[in-house]
Write an enzyme that holds these catalytic residues in place. Structure first.
Site, PDB file in Angstrom:
ATOM      1  N   THR A  50      -3.433  77.046  42.537  1.00 19.58           N
ATOM      2  CA  THR A  50      -3.661  77.519  43.954  1.00 19.58           C
ATOM      3  C   THR A  50      -5.379  77.400  44.302  1.00 19.58           C
ATOM      4  O   THR A  50      -5.908  78.009  45.701  1.00 19.58           O
ATOM      5  CB  THR A  50      -3.907  79.095  43.255  1.00 19.58           C
ATOM      6  OG1 THR A  50      -4.726  79.667  42.676  1.00 19.58           O
ATOM      7  CG2 THR A  50      -2.688  79.352  43.059  1.00 19.58           C
ATOM      8  N   GLN A  51      -6.058  76.535  43.528  1.00 22.47           N
ATOM      9  CA  GLN A  51      -7.361  76.533  43.932  1.00 22.47           C
ATOM     10  C   GLN A  51      -7.940  75.802  45.281  1.00 22.47           C
ATOM     11  O   GLN A  51      -8.757  76.385  46.010  1.00 22.47           O
ATOM     12  CB  GLN A  51      -9.053  75.712  42.438  1.00 22.47           C
ATOM     13  CG  GLN A  51      -8.322  76.517  41.964  1.00 22.47           C
ATOM     14  CD  GLN A  51      -9.373  75.885  40.790  1.00 22.47           C
ATOM     15  OE1 GLN A  51     -10.014  74.940  40.509  1.00 22.47           O
ATOM     16  NE2 GLN A  51      -9.726  76.371  39.187  1.00 22.47           N
ATOM     17  N   HIS A  87     -12.987  73.991  34.546  1.00 26.60           N
ATOM     18  CA  HIS A  87     -12.047  73.230  34.815  1.00 26.60           C
ATOM     19  C   HIS A  87     -11.879  72.023  36.104  1.00 26.60           C
ATOM     20  O   HIS A  87     -12.877  72.517  36.846  1.00 26.60           O
ATOM     21  CB  HIS A  87     -10.450  73.378  34.467  1.00 26.60           C
ATOM     22  CG  HIS A  87      -9.762  72.911  34.430  1.00 26.60           C
ATOM     23  ND1 HIS A  87     -10.089  71.639  33.014  1.00 26.60           N
ATOM     24  CD2 HIS A  87      -8.596  72.378  34.803  1.00 26.60           C
ATOM     25  CE1 HIS A  87      -8.761  70.424  33.119  1.00 26.60           C
ATOM     26  NE2 HIS A  87      -7.725  71.126  33.997  1.00 26.60           N
ATOM     27  N   GLU A 103      -3.570  69.550  25.930  1.00 20.36           N
ATOM     28  CA  GLU A 103      -2.309  70.052  25.975  1.00 20.36           C
ATOM     29  C   GLU A 103      -1.208  69.860  25.542  1.00 20.36           C
ATOM     30  O   GLU A 103      -0.061  70.026  25.438  1.00 20.36           O
ATOM     31  CB  GLU A 103      -2.677  70.292  27.347  1.00 20.36           C
ATOM     32  CG  GLU A 103      -3.767  71.518  28.212  1.00 20.36           C
ATOM     33  CD  GLU A 103      -4.667  72.201  29.307  1.00 20.36           C
ATOM     34  OE1 GLU A 103      -5.286  72.552  29.254  1.00 20.36           O
ATOM     35  OE2 GLU A 103      -3.126  71.218  29.655  1.00 20.36           O
ATOM     36  N   GLU A 131       4.679  79.693   9.657  1.00 18.42           N
ATOM     37  CA  GLU A 131       3.915  79.603   8.714  1.00 18.42           C
ATOM     38  C   GLU A 131       2.576  78.537   9.272  1.00 18.42           C
ATOM     39  O   GLU A 131       1.405  78.016   9.211  1.00 18.42           O
ATOM     40  CB  GLU A 131       3.850  78.611   7.518  1.00 18.42           C
ATOM     41  CG  GLU A 131       5.243  80.022   6.734  1.00 18.42           C
ATOM     42  CD  GLU A 131       5.349  78.889   5.143  1.00 18.42           C
ATOM     43  OE1 GLU A 131       4.862  78.723   5.075  1.00 18.42           O
ATOM     44  OE2 GLU A 131       6.299  79.329   4.778  1.00 18.42           O
TER      45      GLU A 131
END
Length: 350
Positions: free
Chosen positions: A85-86, A108, A195, A231
């Site tokens: 959206t920037q 970012h 990521e 775990e």
């Protein structure tokens, strides 16, 4: 080695008298705005009046105005809306008020590095990127500590951009922990790679494939869930506390031998080749173009992928098992017979 800055390197007085506008009040927005305010900086939050986050910001004691009014008043405009959206936020609310001498900040580098936003040359363009989720940034600050951040300068019109950026990092508490010098390019490309290849994409794929392998071999899905997902946190916590060596020191010799002799066979050269291709797609803009197009087209493929993942058996069985884990935050133990198959929306938020 990256240069690291601490408290004594920052001059918080350099932002004295300046108004900082935070656009967005999500995970990072709420934390950075409150930390800056509590550090004595003058902060306003730019939000549309009908957004739920507007009520939250006001409840947190923040001064809230419309986004364009925030950009008009501010000396520093910090963009903390989602990457997708920037560009629209910039064109509609920021660009008309981005006069010479102002500072445009990000946490970012996506929009600047991939040029979805191209600021004029007479403003400073900086990045302060905390290396933690916003709720942790806020909590650690309130405890008198800080989380590390990255700092980068894209444009230095004032010849003081680095000083201003360090002062901002000081305001959110990051100079208490260390602020690492980087570039918009390095932060953006390494962040996307982490990521996609390791932290999110690589990890979730590894977990699911391990789960699927056990279930297809006839093992109970509950057992597969505990072995391949539950775990994971225990192992990651050990790695976080002391690296791979601490994890290997803490597990059994049997587990360590299996790690050292079988890990490379599962995640080996083929995986590294796929990682290199993933990195290349990030570096040459292929991923950015794909993501920008996905949003322009309405995000239908993204939504389909989300829905498909919510229906994966590991999500269904996981929601049932977590329903019995009274030690999880906000949980009360349920008897097995009471655990019901949740709706997809409940699964993803479990």
């Amino acid at each position: 080695m990256a240069t690291i800055f601490y408290e004594h390197d920052a001059n918080p007085n350099s932002l004295k008298g300046k108004t900082i506008a935070i656009l967005g009040y999500g995970s990072q927005g709420h934390a950075q705005a409150q930390n800056l305010r509590d550090s004595g900086y003058k902060v306003i939050v730019g939000l549309e009046p009908n957004r739920p986050s507007t009520q939250q910001a006001r409840a947190d004691g923040m001064v809230v105005v419309a986004p364009d009014e925030a950009a008009k008043r501010a000396d520093w405009i910090h963009v903390l809306t989602p990457d997708e959206t920037q560009a629209a936020v910039y064109e509609q609310y920021i660009k008309p008020y981005l006069h010479p001498g102002k500072i445009l900040g990000f946490s970012h580098g996506f929009s600047i590095h991939f040029k979805t936003i191209v600021p004029p040359s007479d403003v400073d363009v900086v990045m302060i990127a905390p290396k933690s989720p916003g709720h942790l940034l806020r909590r650690v600050y309130a405890e008198g500590r800080g989380v590390p951040s990255l700092i980068a300068i894209s444009q230095d019109s004032s010849k003081r951009a680095h000083e201003y950026a360090l002062a901002y990092a000081h305001g959110i508490g990051s100079t208490r922990a260390g602020v690492l010098q980087t570039t918009f390019k390095e932060e953006t490309e390494s962040d996307l790679f982490g990521e996609q290849a390791v932290l999110c994409g690589g990890l979730t794929s590894l977990i699911k494939k391990g789960f699927e392998t056990l279930v297809e071999a006839g093992y109970a899905p509950e057992i597969a869930y505990f072995e391949c997902l539950h775990e994971m946190k225990l192992i990651v916590d050990l790695i976080y506390e002391g690296g791979l060596s601490r994890m290997r020191h803490s597990i059994s010799n049997t587990a360590e031998y299996g790690d050292l002799t079988r890990g490379e066979k599962v995640v080996g050269d083929a995986t590294r080749a796929a990682m290199k291709k993933t990195l290349a797609d990030i570096q040459d803009g292929t991923f950015a173009r794909e993501w920008i197009k996905e949003n322009k087209d309405g995000g239908y493929n993204f939504n389909d992928l989300r829905q498909k993942e919510q229906q994966h058996p590991i999500e269904i069985i996981g929601a049932q098992l977590r329903g019995m884990m009274s030690w999880l935050p906000g949980r009360e133990a349920k008897k097995p017979a009471e655990a019901k198959k949740p709706e997809p929306e409940q699964v993803v938020n479990a």
